[in-house]
Each structure stands twice: as structure tokens, then as C-alpha cells.
Design a protein around this motif. Structure first.
Motif, short mmCIF file in Angstrom:
data_model
loop_
_atom_site.label_atom_id
_atom_site.label_comp_id
_atom_site.label_asym_id
_atom_site.label_seq_id
_atom_site.Cartn_x
_atom_site.Cartn_y
_atom_site.Cartn_z
N THR A 17 0.84 -1.20 0.00
CA THR A 17 0.00 0.00 0.00
C THR A 17 0.88 1.26 0.00
O THR A 17 2.05 1.21 0.39
CB THR A 17 -0.91 0.05 1.25
OG1 THR A 17 -0.08 0.12 2.41
CG2 THR A 17 -1.79 -1.19 1.34
N PRO B 122 -6.94 1.76 6.72
CA PRO B 122 -6.93 1.26 5.35
C PRO B 122 -8.31 0.90 4.78
O PRO B 122 -8.35 0.40 3.67
CB PRO B 122 -6.09 -0.01 5.50
CG PRO B 122 -6.47 -0.53 6.85
CD PRO B 122 -6.78 0.67 7.69
N LEU B 123 -9.40 1.14 5.49
CA LEU B 123 -10.67 0.58 5.04
C LEU B 123 -11.44 1.46 4.07
O LEU B 123 -12.40 1.01 3.43
CB LEU B 123 -11.55 0.19 6.24
CG LEU B 123 -11.06 -1.06 6.96
CD1 LEU B 123 -11.90 -1.34 8.20
CD2 LEU B 123 -11.09 -2.28 6.02
N HIS C 131 -4.98 2.02 -2.95
CA HIS C 131 -5.14 0.62 -2.53
C HIS C 131 -6.62 0.35 -2.29
O HIS C 131 -7.43 1.27 -2.25
CB HIS C 131 -4.36 0.36 -1.23
CG HIS C 131 -5.07 0.90 -0.02
ND1 HIS C 131 -4.94 2.22 0.39
CD2 HIS C 131 -5.94 0.33 0.85
CE1 HIS C 131 -5.70 2.43 1.45
NE2 HIS C 131 -6.32 1.30 1.76
N THR C 132 -6.96 -0.92 -2.12
CA THR C 132 -8.32 -1.27 -1.73
C THR C 132 -8.27 -2.42 -0.73
O THR C 132 -7.28 -3.16 -0.68
CB THR C 132 -9.18 -1.62 -2.97
OG1 THR C 132 -10.51 -1.86 -2.55
CG2 THR C 132 -8.65 -2.85 -3.68
N ALA C 133 -9.32 -2.53 0.08
CA ALA C 133 -9.44 -3.64 1.02
C ALA C 133 -10.38 -4.66 0.40
O ALA C 133 -11.45 -4.31 -0.07
CB ALA C 133 -9.99 -3.15 2.35
N ARG D 4 -12.55 -8.11 0.91
CA ARG D 4 -13.12 -9.06 1.86
C ARG D 4 -13.29 -10.42 1.18
O ARG D 4 -14.00 -10.52 0.18
CB ARG D 4 -14.50 -8.59 2.32
CG ARG D 4 -14.54 -7.21 2.94
CD ARG D 4 -14.25 -7.28 4.42
NE ARG D 4 -14.55 -6.00 5.07
CZ ARG D 4 -14.11 -5.67 6.29
NH1 ARG D 4 -13.37 -6.52 6.98
NH2 ARG D 4 -14.42 -4.51 6.82
N LEU E 100 -5.31 -7.55 6.63
CA LEU E 100 -5.78 -6.37 7.36
C LEU E 100 -5.41 -6.43 8.83
O LEU E 100 -5.12 -5.40 9.46
CB LEU E 100 -7.31 -6.26 7.21
CG LEU E 100 -8.00 -5.16 8.01
CD1 LEU E 100 -7.49 -3.79 7.62
CD2 LEU E 100 -9.51 -5.23 7.82
N TYR F 123 -2.68 -4.49 10.41
CA TYR F 123 -2.86 -3.06 10.61
C TYR F 123 -3.73 -2.79 11.83
O TYR F 123 -4.07 -1.65 12.10
CB TYR F 123 -3.48 -2.44 9.36
CG TYR F 123 -2.57 -2.50 8.16
CD1 TYR F 123 -1.95 -1.35 7.70
CD2 TYR F 123 -2.31 -3.70 7.50
CE1 TYR F 123 -1.09 -1.38 6.61
CE2 TYR F 123 -1.45 -3.76 6.42
CZ TYR F 123 -0.84 -2.61 5.97
OH TYR F 123 0.01 -2.65 4.90
N ASP G 77 -12.66 -8.86 10.57
CA ASP G 77 -11.57 -8.39 9.71
C ASP G 77 -10.59 -9.49 9.32
O ASP G 77 -9.68 -9.26 8.54
CB ASP G 77 -10.79 -7.28 10.44
CG ASP G 77 -11.61 -6.00 10.56
OD1 ASP G 77 -12.58 -5.85 9.79
OD2 ASP G 77 -11.27 -5.17 11.41
N THR H 266 -9.78 -10.32 5.46
CA THR H 266 -9.57 -9.19 4.55
C THR H 266 -8.10 -8.97 4.21
O THR H 266 -7.24 -9.00 5.09
CB THR H 266 -10.17 -7.91 5.19
OG1 THR H 266 -11.54 -8.16 5.46
CG2 THR H 266 -10.02 -6.72 4.27
N LEU I 84 -5.35 -6.32 2.11
CA LEU I 84 -5.16 -5.00 1.51
C LEU I 84 -4.31 -5.16 0.25
O LEU I 84 -3.29 -5.85 0.27
CB LEU I 84 -4.44 -4.07 2.49
CG LEU I 84 -5.19 -3.81 3.79
CD1 LEU I 84 -4.38 -2.86 4.66
CD2 LEU I 84 -6.58 -3.25 3.52
#
Lengths: 479, 479
Positions: free
Chosen positions: A119, A257-258, A405-407, A409, A433, A436, A444, A447, A449
Motif C-alpha cells: 500500500t 486502510p478501510l 489501494h483497496t481492502a 473481503r 488487514l 494493521y 476483519d 480481509t 489489503l
């Protein structure tokens, strides 16, 4: 007995070699206090060097107190040259490991990766290096020599003016240049703010999950932290009601980061609580420039410029090794800030500040950001398409409307940390995730990142395909 | 009632103006929670803008949580937008002055001075700016874009190698590049060391007099200090015998500001005490490059590289706004250093590091320092001659064999602070030694510090002549 070995080819002069040879013997005790050195004439002859060379060495031994001399008497070794300690091992040496077990961001790189979805990495290959080089040259050519002395700890004046203009154009913020303080990236801004805002016994409120580096900065010196859970609308600021705090750190435009956007009602209560509790809110606007859908999100700063410290950086819009960020400070904090910065490292280097001034003045950053918004938007779309190809409906990207960036799931039950580890063996860098997060919420654990800013579309496609294969392998094993 | 005033010429788009206008009314309470906004069609017509423009503004209000909308119903103001605090004044605001009364070096400049004999100012007009610009251009042209990402907190590898070479050539130090840490000037090195070496309840030992900025750095956060008196051979390290300390800070090659060279016996006891007490010695070698008589003085570092931290800077040999210094660290301190630097500001900017690498590699700094040694030597001689012309035998320059300043002892009974004040009124900047001291020793009250590095010979002569006139005036008044 004075078998001094001289190296005539050495970069070190002969007289220095003679000096060192005597000095080392004195310090190690091979020549004792009071012992006479050979006469300069005698030594010069035996070494085959000029007498001046030896005299120079002796003069230095005397000047530095290794030897003493008096009219007519030979030069003698001085007293008190013993350096050995009275005991061997010291407590300090045992303590020389890092004091805490905090994560070290810089040490993240381990084995080389074929695809690294790290990221926060901008695309450096598309930066307009030619224009930047021109700005550097022009800046260097225009500045007077006197300007390269010690300067203003708050930063180069013309750059502060240009940043005020940039804030108006890009964020709608009307800032007074005298409230802007230039820093070595937003890291330094946060470091300074943590020191300035800390009140004994009052924690800093931080989002959880959040950037590990920022967690470390805020906790340096053992400062306590109050964690705010994060949902898809950003930080749950309601958890802070009535708590005594040093300050609150938030990423309201694009939660890191979400990706949630802090809604106006949460913003309003945050600002109200800060005013009631007598603390400040730190707004880290780390990548608001890159938003692909809808209008830009308003900065929290606008709600109460006397209560919110706005922190920005050029690490993502320009490049990280530039080391320029800034804070927009309520005037009440300025004198403390300037005092601390002065004794931290005085100021940032002048050249980059002057070149960035020109770059902003000619609207070259505006143009670059517009262009990159398109490019990053395309990369984001490539990532989303690749995810759909590899996983169909079973994964869901979150907070994907902006940033680098993207998270993602995965289905409930997926262990993202195990997936991360399995991917690393195949040369794919993805990040769970939970790395972090401090409180590892059950929700979480599935998930990952995925940073895509620095990757080419082809690499994004290949990397996600490879991730799909690893994931399928793990599922097959568990089924 | 929706009298929104639009400015079509503004840099801010129309839809943003509409958005802000509504938002401000909501935050100030002029539109209440639940109130309906006009329909997009109605508002577009009344403002004479396209319906898309209004829709965009409404979408943003909804996206940021200022308004809510549901299928078919009008857009309404969201709940919870109050920002006013429950009480007006806060304790925090009252505390917003600097926490301590420590001197601020950067704030020194007051009225403009005709002749400013400030210490520590190199001659920037004689720096080889053309060669430096060439090095910058070459560095910028050679580095790959990827290099401008986040880099090594210890500093650019090739620069560390070149600094090792420079240390060998200029100071006879054999350093391993992996023990060198690049900093933002020596200020940052000292800031980091103070944090790393501090042991609860154990003071830092500092020279008295010494640089006020360094005293402040060491005392940040209320860290205690143990003062060492200074005589004409540097710090009286014997005063530290048996004391528990965090570290000792010394300027052994050229005591700042009195100029003494720490003799070998004092060096040896210092290193022995440090080993016995389990602490480190910080050697600040701030201007050893400029020595006009005799051989260079050995660095203390050589006596015990496991116990001495050597701190150097390019602020005097290059220029202050470069912001590059370094520390040569015992390996036992390295991991703590890297951890702290990472979370302080990550790293120094790349470009200056890469350009300095080339500058050192091509021996351009060696050449510049050789040339400046002659030039500064001439300036020093001009100063000494001017002092003799103005004062005859009645003043005595001390520690004048090196550096960019000298300490001048006036006849006993002279009040240097009064002289400083009287000079300032005549546009002459001179600095009483007592400003650099904590314990204002009787013997030091008659001493001025005169920096000459940045002044032209003509200015030195005129300034000293003017100083002579002010001094004569004061004496006449007292006689």
C-alpha cells in the motif's frame, strides 16, 4: 626498537603515520608514561625521512597532549594515557537492543516478490521527471548564495504561499500561509504533533485498524492510546464521548486502510467533543487527491480551523524521497511547533522547497494529479476486473473509490494471514488487514489489503491470477 | 429564501459553491435537521445553472453525510450537525505558549546589522555553486525513478561509502560505511542521540560554555544536565569522575566556543570513565576541517570506536541549507537509531545525498575545503590585525588557530554584555560569551565571540573599527 613501518604509497602522509604509530603504542601501554622518544634527527635517519617530517609528528603528539617537551630535554610520553576500563562488560551493552517490540515499517521487505501489492506506493515511472529537473535547475539558478544559510524553521516563505493556493484549488481550504509549516513528510508532522499535543495521562485516540507506522509514532516514549473501532463510514468517534484525551488522529476523507468517508454527523461530534475536552483533532489527508467517483470529500479542517490540525504530504502526489509534507496549524500551536522543529533538525533542505514552489506556481502538480487520477482509476478498474475474473462474486472490494489501494473481503472463514503467508512463498505480496489492527476483530480476519498505485495493469492482472491460484489451492486443501 | 450567491468567475466550480453554501448553513444551524432542500430542478432554475450542477452538489452533501435522501422523497438535512462546544474557553488554550523559557537560536536576528560577527556562518559566496549545480543535474539524471520511493533510514548507501572515504582523507578515521548514519544536519544527530542514550535519572554531561542550541536539545523533555567547566584546554572531564551519566557531549578538536584542544590525558580518562560507567561519549567535530596552524587534531573517536559516537556535518564545509550531517555509530546503537529515525521522518531527501556523493567522489569537497582554509585563514589574520589596530595589547584572541570564530578577552572589568548591547545600537553584532554559559564565571564576563567566516575582509576591518569606537565610548563614560 622503533620499528615503525611506513607506507610511502598511502593516502596518509608520512608524518601522520609516524604520529599514529607512536600514539597507538602509548594508548596500548607499549610505551610508558615518562619514557623518552628518540630524537627527531635519530628517528629521521632510521626511517629515511626528512627531519621536518618527524618534527611535525612530534609537534602533533605534543599539541594533542600525548607527549610533553621542555627546552633542551627529549620529548617524553605524557601521563594518564590509560584507556582500559576497570571492568569488562557493562549493563548498557546488554540493553542495546530496540527497547520495544513495535513494528518497523522499513524492515518489511524480505524475499524478492514478483508482484508486490504494497500500500501507499505511487507510480514513480509516470512522474514528469523532465519538468521536475527543469524546476530544480531553475530554482538552483535563481536562489542567491545567501539563501543557502540557515533558514526559517517554518519553511520557505514562497512555498507556503504556493501551498495555500494548492489547498484552495485542490481542497477548497482557505489557508493563511503563515499557518502552514513545512515538514520532512507527514511522518515528521505527526512526530512533532504527538510531542506538542501530549498531555500526561491522556491518551491519543487512534483508528483501529490504522497505519502501523503512525501507531508507533503516537506511542513513542510509552504514550498511551485509546482505540476507536472503524466501520465502513470511518472511525466510531462516539466511543470517545466524555473521555479525557491528548488528541484524536483521524483519516476522514478516506479511512486508512478501510476507505470509509467520515460522515458529517460524526465530524460534528468530533469537533464538538474536542472543543469541550480542550484537545485538538489531527486530520491526516494522506491521499485525498486521488478520488475516482463523485466530488472530492470536504476536509474536516473547514469545520473548525481553530481545533483541527490538517496534515498533508507530497509523498503520493510527487514522490516519497522528496520528503516534503506540511501541517496547517491553529495559530495557538505555532510557537511550540517552531521551537520543537528548530531543535529537531532546524529546517528542511532549501532546494526541493524552492523547486516545488515553481512546480506549484506553474500548475504542473495540478496537471500531474489530474493525469494520475485517470491512470490510477484505470489501474483500479483493472484490479476490480481481475478480482472478478479470479473470484467471481465471492470477494468484495471496499473503499475502492479513491486512493492507491483497496481492502478486499474474502468469504467468511478465510484466514487472510495464512493466505498472505502462502502467497509470499509464490512471490506475491499481499497484506492481511489484521497486520494493521490492534484489536483483531473477527470480521476483519478475512480481509486483504491490495495496493496497486505502483503496478502496471499487466502486473496487476498476473498478480491477481496468481493470488487466485494460491487461494484455490488453500481451499482445496481445506475441503 | 435560498439566496445562494454564485461567483461564475471563481476558480471554485459552481457545484462546489452550492455545496458549501448549504453546508455552512447546516453547520451554523440556519437550516435545521430534517428540513427539506429544494428540488434540483427548482434550484437549478432559480440559480440559472444546469440541473447537473445542482445534482452534483446534492450528491456530495449526501456522500459526506450532510444530507440524506431516499427513493422519491426530497433530500433532507441530516441529524447531528451541531459543532458548537458546551463551554467556551478551554484550559488547553491557556497553555499554548512555549512550555519552557529556553533560548531560541533561530529567533536571534532582531534589528538589521551593518556588521554581524555571528558565529558558525560559512562564506556562501565562495562556494563552487556551478560544480554543485552540475552534481545535482548529474545525480538527478542518473537516478532511476524507482530510487525516489521510500529509501533506507540510515541514508543513501553510496553516500555512506563516500563519507567513509572523506573521513579517512580528512580525519584519518577508518570507518565502515555500515556504521555511518546520514542525518538532517548534526542537529538531528544530536536530537536522536539524546533520545537514544538517555537513562532515567542520569544527566548528560555538557561543556559550559557551549552552544545554546545543543544545550536545549539535550534538555528537551526535562532531561537533567551535569555541567563541565571549560578551561583553555577544553572540558574539565575530571569533574565527572564516578558520576552516573547518560552520556558526555564534547567538542574535543576545537571546544565551542573557547577553542581549546582536549589533551590526550583528558581524552583517555573520558574514554575510561565511559567504559566504567557504561555510557557513551558524543564527539561533535563541528568544524575541524578549518585549522590554520599545525596538523589536524586527532578525533577522540579513534581512542575507542566502541564507546565514542562521532558526529559530523556538511553545514560548514558545504552550506547549512543542504541539511546533511552524519553520525558514526558503535554498532551496538544502530538498531535503536534506525528505529527512531524511521518514525521521526523516515529518511533525508535523496537528491542532495546523491549529489553530495558525486561531489565527494570527484574530490570537489577536498578542493573546496583546501581553498576555504586559505581564505578563512586570511580573514582570521585580518581580524587579528584589526583587533590589534583598534585595541593594541589590551585584548587577547583565544582559540584562534581554527574554526570560523574566535573568543576575544577584553581587560578585566569590561562588561561584555553591556558592550554587546551598546554595539547593537550602532549596528554591530557581537556576542558576549556569557550568553553561551549557564554558570556565568567571573573570568568569562569580559569576553566576546566574533564570527568572521561569512564576512569580507573590508567588513571585518570596518566592524572592528566600529567596535573599537563603541568600546572607547564606554570606557570614557566610566573613567
Amino acid at each position: 626498537m622503533w620499528d615503525i613501518e611506513l607506507k610511502p604509497q598511502s593516502e596518509t602522509g608520512l608524518s601522520v603515520q609516524i604520529f599514529r604509530s607512536f600514539r597507538n603504542r602509548m594508548l596500548s601501554g607499549r610505551i610508558q608514561a615518562g619514557e623518552a622518544l628518540p630524537s627527531t634527527r635519530e628517528l629521521a635517519r632510521s626511517l629515511g625521512v626528512s627531519r621536518n617530517t618527524v618534527t611535525e609528528a612530534y609537534e602533533r603528539l605534543v599539541a594533542e597532549g600525548y607527549a610533553v617537551t621542555s627546552q633542551g630535554a627529549p620529548t617524553r610520553v605524557a601521563d594518564g594515557l590509560r584507556t582500559e576500563p576497570n571492568r569488562e562488560e557493562t549493563e548498557e551493552e546488554a540493553q542495546s537492543k530496540p527497547a520495544d517490540g513495535l513494528p518497523d515499517c522499513a524492515a518489511e521487505a524480505a524475499a524478492p516478490l514478483k508482484w508486490d501489492f504494497k500500500t501507499g506506493q505511487p507510480d514513480l515511472t509516470r512522474f514528469p521527471w523532465k519538468s521536475w529537473t527543469r524546476a530544480l535547475r531553475e530554482a538552483q539558478g535563481t536562489l542567491s548564495p545567501a539563501g543557502f544559510g540557515y533558514g526559517d524553521p517554518q519553511g520557505y516563505g514562497p512555498l507556503r504561499t504556493e501551498i495555500a493556493g494548492w489547498l484552495l484549488r485542490s481542497r477548497g481550504i482557505e489557508a493563511d500561509p503563515s499557518d502552514i509549516c513545512i515538514t520532512s513528510g507527514s511522518t515528521q508532522a505527526l512526530y512533532l504533533l504527538a510531542g506538542i499535543l501530549h498531555k500526561e495521562g491522556c491518551p491519543f485516540a487512534l483508528e483501529d485498524p490504522s497505519h502501523p507506522g503512525i501507531r508507533t509514532i503516537m506511542q513513542l516514549g510509552g504514550r498511551p492510546v485509546q482505540w476507536m473501532p472503524v466501520d465502513d463510514r470511518g472511525a466510531r468517534v462516539d466511543t470517545l464521548e466524555g473521555k479525557p484525551l491528548s488528541a484524536v488522529y483521524v483519516t476522514p476523507s478516506h479511512q486508512f486502510p478501510l476507505g470509509g468517508i467520515l460522515p458529517a454527523s460524526r465530524r460534528a461530534s468530533l469537533v464538538r467533543m474536542a472543543a469541550e475536552g480542550g484537545y485538538y483533532v489531527i486530520e491526516d489527508d494522506y491521499d485525498s487527491e486521488f478520488r475516482y467517483r463523485g466530488a472530492p470529500v470536504s476536509p474536516l479542517y473547514e469545520m473548525d480551523p481553530s481545533r483541527v490540525v490538517y496534515v498533508g504530504t507530497f509523498s503520493k502526489t510527487m514522490f516519497p524521497a522528496l520528503r516534503i509534507g506540511f501541517a496547517l496549524l491553529p495559530p495557538s500551536l505555532k510557537s511550540r511547533w517552531v521551537h520543537r522543529r528548530t531543535f529537531l533538525d532546524v529546517q528542511s533542505p532549501l532546494l526541493e522547497q524552492a523547486a516545488l514552489t515553481l512546480f506549484l506556481r506553474e500548475r504542473l502538480l495540478d496537471r500531474h494529479v489530474r493525469r494520475m487520477r485517470r491512470i490510477y482509476g484505470t489501474k483500479r478498474q483493472t484490479l476490480l476486473t481481475a478480482l472478478e475474473t479470479a473470484f467471481g462474486d465471492s470477494v468484495r472490494a471496499q473503499g475502492e473509490a479513491s486512493g492507491l489501494h483497496t481492502a478486499v473481503r474474502f468469504p467468511i472463514g478465510t484466514d487472510a494471514e495464512a493466505l498472505e503467508a502462502a502467497c509470499r512463498k509464490e512471490g506475491i505480496g499481499v497484506y492481511a488487514l489484521t497486520r494493521y489492527a490492534t484489536v483483531r476483530a473477527e470480521a476483519d480476519r478475512n480481509t486483504l489489503l491490495l495496493g496497486y498505485g505502483h503496478l502496471e495493469p499487466e502486473a496487476i492482472r498476473e498478480g491477481i491470477e496468481a493470488l487466485g491460484a494460491v487461494y484455490a489451492g488453500i481451499r482445496a486443501y481445506h475441503d
